[in-house]
Design a protein around this motif. Sequence first.
Motif, mmCIF file in Angstrom:
data_model
loop_
_atom_site.group_PDB
_atom_site.id
_atom_site.type_symbol
_atom_site.label_atom_id
_atom_site.label_comp_id
_atom_site.label_asym_id
_atom_site.label_seq_id
_atom_site.Cartn_x
_atom_site.Cartn_y
_atom_site.Cartn_z
ATOM 1 N N PRO A 78 0.748 -1.154 0.055
ATOM 2 C CA PRO A 78 -0.021 -0.032 -0.085
ATOM 3 C C PRO A 78 0.876 1.181 -0.071
ATOM 4 C CG PRO A 78 -0.528 -1.630 1.854
ATOM 5 C CD PRO A 78 0.772 -2.084 1.322
ATOM 6 N N LEU A 79 0.356 2.389 -0.740
ATOM 7 C CA LEU A 79 0.956 3.448 -0.793
ATOM 8 C C LEU A 79 1.750 3.958 0.575
ATOM 9 C CD1 LEU A 79 2.251 5.450 -3.083
ATOM 10 C CD2 LEU A 79 0.117 6.801 -2.647
ATOM 11 N N GLY A 80 0.710 4.060 1.347
ATOM 12 C CA GLY A 80 0.901 4.681 2.762
ATOM 13 C C GLY A 80 2.028 3.719 3.610
ATOM 14 N N LEU A 81 2.173 2.434 3.473
ATOM 15 C CA LEU A 81 3.076 1.876 3.911
ATOM 16 C C LEU A 81 4.664 2.041 3.307
ATOM 17 C CD1 LEU A 81 4.220 -0.620 6.008
ATOM 18 C CD2 LEU A 81 3.643 -2.098 4.118
ATOM 19 N N LYS A 82 4.417 2.402 1.994
ATOM 20 C CA LYS A 82 5.567 2.649 1.176
ATOM 21 C C LYS A 82 6.260 3.823 1.528
ATOM 22 C CE LYS A 82 5.347 0.508 -3.141
ATOM 23 N NZ LYS A 82 4.824 0.582 -4.766
ATOM 24 N N ILE A 83 5.642 4.986 2.041
ATOM 25 C CA ILE A 83 6.016 6.236 2.494
ATOM 26 C C ILE A 83 6.608 6.083 3.762
ATOM 27 C CG2 ILE A 83 5.297 8.478 3.114
ATOM 28 C CD1 ILE A 83 3.060 8.192 0.465
ATOM 29 N N ALA A 84 5.739 5.322 4.476
ATOM 30 C CA ALA A 84 6.190 5.302 6.043
ATOM 31 C C ALA A 84 7.619 4.516 6.296
ATOM 32 C CB ALA A 84 5.291 4.721 6.887
ATOM 33 N N ALA A 85 7.768 3.639 5.353
ATOM 34 C CA ALA A 85 8.895 2.867 5.512
ATOM 35 C C ALA A 85 9.996 3.656 4.903
ATOM 36 C CB ALA A 85 8.790 1.629 4.481
ATOM 37 N N ALA A 86 9.924 4.327 3.486
ATOM 38 C CA ALA A 86 10.885 5.142 3.071
ATOM 39 C C ALA A 86 11.138 6.248 4.045
ATOM 40 C CB ALA A 86 10.453 5.859 1.646
ATOM 41 N N ALA A 87 10.131 6.961 4.756
ATOM 42 C CA ALA A 87 10.533 7.871 5.650
ATOM 43 C C ALA A 87 11.467 7.411 6.930
ATOM 44 C CB ALA A 87 9.093 8.447 6.254
ATOM 45 N N GLY A 88 11.004 6.118 7.478
ATOM 46 C CA GLY A 88 11.750 5.648 8.400
ATOM 47 C C GLY A 88 13.283 5.261 7.947
ATOM 48 N N LEU A 89 13.655 5.008 6.796
ATOM 49 C CA LEU A 89 14.726 4.920 6.240
ATOM 50 C C LEU A 89 15.551 6.090 6.305
ATOM 51 C CD1 LEU A 89 15.023 2.081 3.626
ATOM 52 C CD2 LEU A 89 15.828 2.006 5.912
ATOM 53 N N LEU A 90 14.917 7.097 5.714
ATOM 54 C CA LEU A 90 15.507 8.499 5.542
ATOM 55 C C LEU A 90 15.763 8.994 6.769
ATOM 56 C CD1 LEU A 90 13.631 10.367 2.434
ATOM 57 C CD2 LEU A 90 15.819 9.475 2.506
ATOM 58 N N PHE A 91 15.013 9.100 7.806
ATOM 59 C CA PHE A 91 15.196 9.392 9.176
ATOM 60 C C PHE A 91 16.525 8.743 9.819
ATOM 61 C CE2 PHE A 91 14.461 8.550 13.964
ATOM 62 C CZ PHE A 91 14.580 9.845 14.163
ATOM 63 N N ILE A 120 23.263 11.044 9.351
ATOM 64 C CA ILE A 120 24.741 10.866 9.167
ATOM 65 C C ILE A 120 25.305 11.256 8.007
ATOM 66 C CG2 ILE A 120 26.230 8.777 8.580
ATOM 67 C CD1 ILE A 120 24.195 7.123 10.153
ATOM 68 N N LEU A 121 24.500 11.582 6.895
ATOM 69 C CA LEU A 121 24.870 12.180 5.576
ATOM 70 C C LEU A 121 25.291 13.505 5.818
ATOM 71 C CD1 LEU A 121 22.532 10.847 2.926
ATOM 72 C CD2 LEU A 121 24.882 10.102 3.478
ATOM 73 N N LEU A 122 24.496 14.159 6.957
ATOM 74 C CA LEU A 122 24.678 15.560 7.181
ATOM 75 C C LEU A 122 26.419 15.958 7.662
ATOM 76 C CD1 LEU A 122 22.730 18.050 7.260
ATOM 77 C CD2 LEU A 122 22.683 17.715 9.683
ATOM 78 N N ILE A 123 26.631 14.766 8.423
ATOM 79 C CA ILE A 123 28.141 14.944 8.818
ATOM 80 C C ILE A 123 29.005 15.184 7.694
ATOM 81 C CG2 ILE A 123 29.870 13.355 9.702
ATOM 82 C CD1 ILE A 123 28.111 14.213 11.743
ATOM 83 N N PHE A 124 28.757 14.482 6.570
ATOM 84 C CA PHE A 124 29.772 14.599 5.376
ATOM 85 C C PHE A 124 29.818 16.039 4.780
ATOM 86 C CE2 PHE A 124 29.149 10.162 5.667
ATOM 87 C CZ PHE A 124 30.219 9.515 4.963
ATOM 88 N N VAL A 125 28.549 16.844 4.786
ATOM 89 C CA VAL A 125 28.579 18.189 4.471
ATOM 90 C C VAL A 125 29.239 19.086 5.243
ATOM 91 C CG1 VAL A 125 27.033 19.967 3.869
ATOM 92 C CG2 VAL A 125 26.244 17.620 3.428
ATOM 93 N N TYR A 126 29.065 18.863 6.687
ATOM 94 C CA TYR A 126 29.731 19.728 7.747
ATOM 95 C C TYR A 126 31.327 19.597 7.673
ATOM 96 C CZ TYR A 126 26.047 21.576 10.091
ATOM 97 O OH TYR A 126 24.933 22.637 10.285
ATOM 98 N N ALA A 127 31.816 18.265 6.947
ATOM 99 C CA ALA A 127 33.340 18.362 6.992
ATOM 100 C C ALA A 127 33.970 19.366 6.175
ATOM 101 C CB ALA A 127 33.618 16.808 6.732
ATOM 102 N N MET A 143 21.040 -2.115 9.252
ATOM 103 C CA MET A 143 22.537 -2.414 10.011
ATOM 104 C C MET A 143 23.458 -1.394 9.883
ATOM 105 S SD MET A 143 22.629 -5.402 11.023
ATOM 106 C CE MET A 143 24.160 -6.018 11.173
ATOM 107 N N LEU A 144 23.476 -0.306 8.950
ATOM 108 C CA LEU A 144 24.596 0.744 8.757
ATOM 109 C C LEU A 144 24.487 1.614 9.988
ATOM 110 C CD1 LEU A 144 25.495 0.969 5.176
ATOM 111 C CD2 LEU A 144 26.960 -0.043 6.977
ATOM 112 N N PRO A 145 23.346 2.159 10.025
ATOM 113 C CA PRO A 145 23.156 3.177 11.354
ATOM 114 C C PRO A 145 23.052 2.273 12.495
ATOM 115 C CG PRO A 145 21.147 3.006 9.775
ATOM 116 C CD PRO A 145 21.902 1.878 9.427
ATOM 117 N N LEU A 146 22.665 0.734 12.564
ATOM 118 C CA LEU A 146 22.865 0.363 13.877
ATOM 119 C C LEU A 146 24.325 0.278 14.296
ATOM 120 C CD1 LEU A 146 21.435 -1.876 15.964
ATOM 121 C CD2 LEU A 146 22.623 -3.552 14.815
ATOM 122 N N TRP A 147 25.118 -0.031 13.675
ATOM 123 C CA TRP A 147 26.644 -0.321 13.839
ATOM 124 C C TRP A 147 27.461 1.166 13.877
ATOM 125 C CZ3 TRP A 147 28.704 -4.211 16.278
ATOM 126 C CH2 TRP A 147 28.229 -5.460 16.440
#
Lengths: 268, 329, 314
Positions: A7-20, A25-32, C130-134
């Motif tokens: 379902p679309l809602g699940l897709k969005i929620a899962a993607a949002a979780g992964l982005l979160f 961590i990616l931000l760290i790369f910019v600040y360097a 796994m990557l964020p976990l570790w």
Amino acid sequence: MHSDRAPLGLKIAAAAGLLFMHLPILLIFVYAFTTEDKSYQWPPPGYTLKWFGVTWARPDVWEALSLSLRVAAISTLIALVLGTLCAAAVARTRFFGRETISLLVILPIALPGIITGISLRSAFNLGDIPFSFWTIVLGHATFCVVVVYNNAVARFRRTSGSLVEASMDLGANAFQTFRFVILPNIATALLAGGMLAFALSFDEVIVTTFTAGQQQTLPIWMLEELVRPRQRPVTNVVAMVVVLVTFLPILGAYYLTRGTESVAGQGK
Amino acid sequence: MTTAIAFRRVSRHYGEVRAVDAVDLEVTEGEFFAMLGPSGSGKTTCLRLVAGFERPTAGEIEIFGQPCSKVPPYRRPVNTVFQDYALFPHLNVRDNVAYGLMIARVGKAERHRAAEQALEMVALPGYADRKPSALSGGQRQRVALARALVNKPKVLLLDEPLGALDLKLREQMQVELKSLQRQLGITFIFVTHDQGEALSMADRVAVFNEGRIQQVGRPEDIYDRPETPFVADFVGSSNVLPPEIVERLTGHRAHASLRPEAVRLQPGGHDAQVVELAFLGAVTRLTLKMEGQALTALVPKGQALPEKGSTVQIGWDNDALHLMGSRDG
Amino acid sequence: MAETAAHHPAPRGPVDRLSDLLWRRQGLLVLLLILPPALWLGVIYLGSLFALLAQSFFSIDEFSGLINYEFTLRTYGELFRAANLDIILRTVLMAASVTIAAAVIGFPVAYYAARYARGRWKALFYLGVMLPLWSSYLVKVYSWKLILAKEGILSWLFETLHLTWLLEAYLSLPVVGGNSLSVSWTGTFLVFLYVWLPFMILPIQAALERVPPSMLEASGDLGARPGQTFRHVLLPLALPGIVAGSIFTFSLTLGDYIIPQIVGTSARMIGQAVYQFQGTAGNIPLAAAFAVVPIVIMGVYLYVARRMGAFDAL
């Protein structure tokens, strides 16, 4: 829900979780690369490579890195031996107190790190043991055992018990059987466990603050920068390098155990 | 004739469980010997005792006259073909077969040559470079066989080696194993729960139940003259008649076995009710009830069949009824 | 060919002799295997733990500041002073909120990964957790210090969207608000949630992997709407995984002292109290007594979790 399209809602929620989980961590790369050195200003006013050079020339960073690497190497080695022995005993035989042993192995990560830390410190105090390289290793090896143990025990369970019997049947004594049959079959699991143990030790800070005394591992160096920021740009660069360095063993462990057993849920 | 393997009052207990209970047995050199029994009857434990994977709780096992309770598996002149084959997954077929020779410090060239020869013997040449995972069940079985035989054991132990194969392959392997054994002259001890397999392949059979040997003998003897009701029932599903009925029929008070194929529809015989009919191809199996006792009879194809529920008369030749001792199954 | 070495009945040397001994006495082998790890963990780890426990039954002399090595329950009594009870309550509340939020956010990720992701996507999801976990704990905390800073990306985002008023309204709320996000309860909560989230996802995913899709289809087939299937079939089956994950999020939050120190208000949590009492205050007995609190809470928690079958999902 019956179809194999999510379902679309699940897709969005899962993607949002992964982005979160990944954006920070990616931000760290910019600040360097930011030119700003007094605050955490966003967006960065400009980009530069100069902080890499500055960091490279800092002896305190190098010393901390070297201590961390040495501690991680020795702790991993100890954890490999202890974890494998323990896994071999638990996986192959049923003996009195087997459950207790499993619990004992897991306890150092199941209990909050601060408890392990303060316990070790009070024991050092009671025993008049001065802080040293080895007091750090003592703590790290203790909670690294479980990572190796988990990997090894899973592999032992998958390896058919009759392989050992077959080897003895064909004339190999216990030591030859270990060398020619058991070791080749658990090698990748041990390597994976060792890599994760290394990553765990390399990154550990909570227990280390209690067992290091005046010594600085890289995480302790970072912690001080976090509490009292003095060298923001250098910290940014170190943070990025730490991310890159810990990714390697994790990816390595993943490829070594892929399709055999999961390294999931082993926790830190 | 030399005794290859001897069990002297051997027991193996696990706490209260008597997996093997005071077994006495002698296997002669060059014999194809089968250990037959249902699962949990102790036959596999007996095999493991010979291999050295288990140690007897009491008694002594002798291999060619030598007591070996203190001899570990790696110094016994026996080799095993495992039920799950136990091929080393990290080694290719050649190194699997050559493993025993490698341990024995045989030179690389020589042990590879021996491995290739052994693979040829089990009709598997050209597979030496494959990993076990790339082989079929039947091929793995042959590799396991080659891996054991290349060491020239004095006794080869086979633990249900054909159990995982399909019917056709199994029958083919039965023939091959038998001819291999004749050709090599090695003593084979073969564990199986399949009575057909045991009877067709073995020179002698030991029937196990609940950790004890029920009967040892040539297949014909086991089949025609079972000594206990258990053997009669387990080997070929014989009818076992209770002592009361046997006494009325013969005057002797004892259990008796009666083979289903010996029961005939015969006017003027004993009255029996037809409970069930099952068509099995070449024969039809009748389930009958005679004086309250269930009986099976096999009627060859072509004979007239009675109706289900009808009453028929049955009979048999006098010597078909085989009286048994009092040992219980 | 000559008989192979396997057929010589006598041992060939001291190594063989030792191997024989291990074969004859299987118990000895197990003992030798288990002895080093049992000694290490039993003596070093359990020993230290008991040393800590023992300290909690001592007290500190208020005038001299020295430890009084006599058995007393007075130190435990101090835990029940209002200020200390506050610390405990605040920490447990934080751990509970983090756990619930992690379950809510983690479930869709775990469900998608377990049910729909296939092939490359499956691997991607797996590595994605796994990557964020570790990856480095401190770096993760640090990244949030950057995000939550007054001049950081979040404020910038609100400003760009012309929603600064919303952020300010939120920060003016009592309890959850504060001067800026980086010194608020909300900030602490966000960092905890971020850092422990992967620990929640993996066990849930493991539990969901074991639910056969046909079971959900059966539920739909029997007339359940998706919502009903979720509540009556999926959730109960995923519960052991959620409980297993919550063991991590709960335990880790209870004992952490670094996150609230770097991002958050001046109100302390248990970890900070332990750290300060043993360090600057030098009151090791009280620090030890405080350290026992998470142990007791986790003991109860693990007992309940075990009865719910959560350990099968670990």
